[in-house]
Motif scaffolding. Structure first.
Motif, PDB file in Angstrom:
ATOM      1  N   ARG A 156      94.680  51.052  53.466  1.00  0.00           N
ATOM      2  CA  ARG A 156      96.162  51.021  54.453  1.00  0.00           C
ATOM      3  C   ARG A 156      97.067  50.572  53.555  1.00  0.00           C
ATOM      4  O   ARG A 156      97.011  49.899  52.367  1.00  0.00           O
ATOM      5  CB  ARG A 156      95.750  50.280  55.504  1.00  0.00           C
ATOM      6  CG  ARG A 156      95.434  48.755  55.147  1.00  0.00           C
ATOM      7  CD  ARG A 156      95.217  47.992  56.310  1.00  0.00           C
ATOM      8  NE  ARG A 156      94.115  48.645  57.083  1.00  0.00           N
ATOM      9  CZ  ARG A 156      94.184  48.411  58.709  1.00  0.00           C
ATOM     10  NH1 ARG A 156      94.695  47.597  59.109  1.00  0.00           N
ATOM     11  NH2 ARG A 156      93.293  49.108  59.210  1.00  0.00           N
ATOM     12  N   VAL A 157      98.387  51.105  53.795  1.00  0.00           N
ATOM     13  CA  VAL A 157      99.592  50.372  53.179  1.00  0.00           C
ATOM     14  C   VAL A 157     100.188  49.459  54.410  1.00  0.00           C
ATOM     15  O   VAL A 157     100.266  49.681  55.417  1.00  0.00           O
ATOM     16  CB  VAL A 157     100.493  51.497  52.930  1.00  0.00           C
ATOM     17  CG1 VAL A 157     101.903  50.841  52.408  1.00  0.00           C
ATOM     18  CG2 VAL A 157      99.856  52.254  51.782  1.00  0.00           C
ATOM     19  N   ILE A 158     100.325  48.312  53.759  1.00  0.00           N
ATOM     20  CA  ILE A 158     100.666  47.264  54.880  1.00  0.00           C
ATOM     21  C   ILE A 158     102.199  46.680  54.444  1.00  0.00           C
ATOM     22  O   ILE A 158     102.445  46.074  53.296  1.00  0.00           O
ATOM     23  CB  ILE A 158     100.258  45.911  54.733  1.00  0.00           C
ATOM     24  CG1 ILE A 158      98.622  46.179  55.227  1.00  0.00           C
ATOM     25  CG2 ILE A 158     100.627  44.697  55.901  1.00  0.00           C
ATOM     26  CD1 ILE A 158      97.641  45.184  54.802  1.00  0.00           C
ATOM     27  N   ALA A 159     103.188  46.873  55.204  1.00  0.00           N
ATOM     28  CA  ALA A 159     104.603  46.392  54.985  1.00  0.00           C
ATOM     29  C   ALA A 159     104.901  45.000  55.695  1.00  0.00           C
ATOM     30  O   ALA A 159     104.342  44.998  57.022  1.00  0.00           O
ATOM     31  CB  ALA A 159     105.728  47.521  55.713  1.00  0.00           C
ATOM     32  N   THR A 160     104.909  44.013  55.047  1.00  0.00           N
ATOM     33  CA  THR A 160     105.002  42.644  55.497  1.00  0.00           C
ATOM     34  C   THR A 160     106.299  42.090  55.922  1.00  0.00           C
ATOM     35  O   THR A 160     107.455  42.857  55.456  1.00  0.00           O
ATOM     36  CB  THR A 160     104.546  41.514  54.648  1.00  0.00           C
ATOM     37  OG1 THR A 160     105.312  41.629  53.243  1.00  0.00           O
ATOM     38  CG2 THR A 160     102.993  42.165  54.121  1.00  0.00           C
ATOM     39  N   GLY A 161     106.685  41.057  56.710  1.00  0.00           N
ATOM     40  CA  GLY A 161     107.647  40.715  56.965  1.00  0.00           C
ATOM     41  C   GLY A 161     108.177  40.072  55.810  1.00  0.00           C
ATOM     42  O   GLY A 161     107.823  39.547  54.861  1.00  0.00           O
ATOM     43  N   GLY A 162     109.821  39.787  55.614  1.00  0.00           N
ATOM     44  CA  GLY A 162     110.301  39.235  54.561  1.00  0.00           C
ATOM     45  C   GLY A 162     110.054  37.689  54.285  1.00  0.00           C
ATOM     46  O   GLY A 162     109.895  37.226  53.259  1.00  0.00           O
ATOM     47  N   GLY A 163     109.504  36.752  55.346  1.00  0.00           N
ATOM     48  CA  GLY A 163     109.021  35.775  54.981  1.00  0.00           C
ATOM     49  C   GLY A 163     107.410  35.371  54.820  1.00  0.00           C
ATOM     50  O   GLY A 163     107.220  34.202  54.966  1.00  0.00           O
ATOM     51  N   VAL A 164     106.877  36.546  54.759  1.00  0.00           N
ATOM     52  CA  VAL A 164     105.223  36.224  54.774  1.00  0.00           C
ATOM     53  C   VAL A 164     104.891  35.413  53.649  1.00  0.00           C
ATOM     54  O   VAL A 164     104.094  34.809  53.617  1.00  0.00           O
ATOM     55  CB  VAL A 164     104.803  37.787  54.715  1.00  0.00           C
ATOM     56  CG1 VAL A 164     105.053  38.265  53.256  1.00  0.00           C
ATOM     57  CG2 VAL A 164     103.331  37.623  55.044  1.00  0.00           C
ATOM     58  N   CYS A 165     105.647  35.422  52.673  1.00  0.00           N
ATOM     59  CA  CYS A 165     105.373  34.541  51.381  1.00  0.00           C
ATOM     60  C   CYS A 165     105.692  33.286  51.444  1.00  0.00           C
ATOM     61  O   CYS A 165     105.145  32.287  50.825  1.00  0.00           O
ATOM     62  CB  CYS A 165     106.099  35.037  50.199  1.00  0.00           C
ATOM     63  SG  CYS A 165     107.870  34.797  50.110  1.00  0.00           S
ATOM     64  N   LEU A 166     106.123  32.515  52.641  1.00  0.00           N
ATOM     65  CA  LEU A 166     106.585  31.167  52.834  1.00  0.00           C
ATOM     66  C   LEU A 166     105.339  30.402  52.994  1.00  0.00           C
ATOM     67  O   LEU A 166     105.293  29.157  52.580  1.00  0.00           O
ATOM     68  CB  LEU A 166     107.442  31.015  53.812  1.00  0.00           C
ATOM     69  CG  LEU A 166     108.916  31.731  53.859  1.00  0.00           C
ATOM     70  CD1 LEU A 166     109.554  31.477  55.001  1.00  0.00           C
ATOM     71  CD2 LEU A 166     109.514  30.987  52.451  1.00  0.00           C
ATOM     72  N   ARG A 167     104.136  30.941  53.358  1.00  0.00           N
ATOM     73  CA  ARG A 167     102.899  30.290  53.845  1.00  0.00           C
ATOM     74  C   ARG A 167     101.888  30.577  52.643  1.00  0.00           C
ATOM     75  O   ARG A 167     101.690  31.897  52.451  1.00  0.00           O
ATOM     76  CB  ARG A 167     102.296  30.613  54.937  1.00  0.00           C
ATOM     77  CG  ARG A 167     103.126  29.878  56.255  1.00  0.00           C
ATOM     78  CD  ARG A 167     102.076  29.614  57.260  1.00  0.00           C
ATOM     79  NE  ARG A 167     103.056  28.881  58.524  1.00  0.00           N
ATOM     80  CZ  ARG A 167     102.748  28.747  59.726  1.00  0.00           C
ATOM     81  NH1 ARG A 167     101.456  29.438  60.055  1.00  0.00           N
ATOM     82  NH2 ARG A 167     103.113  28.159  60.497  1.00  0.00           N
ATOM     83  N   GLU A 168     101.388  29.514  52.035  1.00  0.00           N
ATOM     84  CA  GLU A 168     100.298  29.681  50.821  1.00  0.00           C
ATOM     85  C   GLU A 168      99.267  30.394  51.585  1.00  0.00           C
ATOM     86  O   GLU A 168      98.909  31.419  50.668  1.00  0.00           O
ATOM     87  CB  GLU A 168      99.727  28.360  50.390  1.00  0.00           C
ATOM     88  CG  GLU A 168      98.765  28.277  49.532  1.00  0.00           C
ATOM     89  CD  GLU A 168      99.041  28.778  48.066  1.00  0.00           C
ATOM     90  OE1 GLU A 168      98.178  29.416  47.516  1.00  0.00           O
ATOM     91  OE2 GLU A 168     100.282  28.926  47.988  1.00  0.00           O
ATOM     92  N   ALA A 169      98.748  30.326  52.824  1.00  0.00           N
ATOM     93  CA  ALA A 169      97.616  31.188  53.126  1.00  0.00           C
ATOM     94  C   ALA A 169      97.797  32.550  53.338  1.00  0.00           C
ATOM     95  O   ALA A 169      96.943  33.444  52.783  1.00  0.00           O
ATOM     96  CB  ALA A 169      97.272  30.744  54.809  1.00  0.00           C
ATOM     97  N   ASN A 170      99.114  32.961  53.454  1.00  0.00           N
ATOM     98  CA  ASN A 170      99.590  34.499  53.259  1.00  0.00           C
ATOM     99  C   ASN A 170      99.584  34.856  52.008  1.00  0.00           C
ATOM    100  O   ASN A 170      98.950  36.018  51.668  1.00  0.00           O
ATOM    101  CB  ASN A 170     100.784  34.778  54.039  1.00  0.00           C
ATOM    102  CG  ASN A 170     100.967  34.381  55.632  1.00  0.00           C
ATOM    103  OD1 ASN A 170      99.864  34.470  56.249  1.00  0.00           O
ATOM    104  ND2 ASN A 170     102.079  34.142  56.118  1.00  0.00           N
ATOM    105  N   ARG A 171     100.052  33.943  51.113  1.00  0.00           N
ATOM    106  CA  ARG A 171     100.175  34.408  49.577  1.00  0.00           C
ATOM    107  C   ARG A 171      98.531  34.789  49.113  1.00  0.00           C
ATOM    108  O   ARG A 171      98.454  35.596  48.449  1.00  0.00           O
ATOM    109  CB  ARG A 171     100.864  33.650  48.892  1.00  0.00           C
ATOM    110  CG  ARG A 171     102.387  33.490  49.201  1.00  0.00           C
ATOM    111  CD  ARG A 171     103.090  32.584  47.992  1.00  0.00           C
ATOM    112  NE  ARG A 171     102.639  31.316  47.954  1.00  0.00           N
ATOM    113  CZ  ARG A 171     103.110  30.074  48.900  1.00  0.00           C
ATOM    114  NH1 ARG A 171     104.141  30.359  49.537  1.00  0.00           N
ATOM    115  NH2 ARG A 171     102.504  28.857  48.322  1.00  0.00           N
TER     116      ARG A 171
END
Length: 189
Positions: free
Chosen positions: A75-90
């Motif tokens: 799949r290709v996932i388009a994320t929200g602009g703030g997704v990188c703010l949380r270490e768990a997401n990164r």
């Protein structure tokens, strides 16, 4: 070949638009994490922000990213602009996906978003200043999370898709025939 390609970047950077076309070219599913979240919360992210606050939204976003990055189907996932703010997401994105940062300058974004009323963080008196602040904070986080950085500038969406596919082909992540231009008249290999 990677199970998922995640597009990250600033609000208005083209993640959803580019992601849809990239998924089409690869023959993969496309998922917009913000659209999925809106389905789950039963309304717009903007109204959810107003009602519940950013922290509660980020909790839902984190759970959604964790789920999406664990799916076995390509799949290709388009994320929200703030997704990188949380270490768990990164960490989830970087360890489970091939991450492409669509990098746009605050001035480019302001041109694209100056009439947008749906992005909660940009509903301020001076959106350009806000974009510059967000960029200063997020650009290093996007870079740390990503495997590839694509400067968006002013290329067309098909050109951006081709740029991404070329990088992925060079890295051995996608098969060469997937990176060929659909408008290139040369015969297929």
């Amino acid at each position: 070949m990677s199970r998922a390609i995640a597009l990250i970047g600033m609000p208005g950077g083209g993640k959803s638009t580019v992601g849809r076309q990239l998924a089409r070219r690869l023959g993969w599913a496309f998922v917009d994490s913000d659209a999925l979240i809106e389905q789950r919360i039963g309304g717009s992210i903007r109204s959810f922000f107003d009602r519940e606050g950013e922290e509660r939204f980020r909790d839902i976003e984190q759970a959604t990213i964790d789920e999406l990055t664990r799916e076995p189907e390509p799949r290709v996932i388009a994320t929200g602009g703030g997704v990188c703010l949380r270490e768990a997401n990164r960490q989830a994105l970087n360890s489970r996906c091939t991450v492409v940062y669509l990098r746009s300058t605050p001035d480019e974004l302001h041109r694209r978003l100056r009439h947008d009323t749906q992005r909660p963080l940009l509903q301020v008196a001076d959106p350009l200043t806000k974009l510059r602040e967000l960029f200063a904070k997020r650009d290093p986080l996007y870079r740390a999370c990503s495997h590839f950085v694509i400067e968006t500038g002013r290329p067309s969406v098909p050109t951006l898709v081709n740029m991404i596919l070329m990088q992925l082909e060079l890295a051995g992540i996608v098969a060469p025939h997937l990176a060929e231009s659909p408008v290139d008249p040369r015969p297929k290999r």
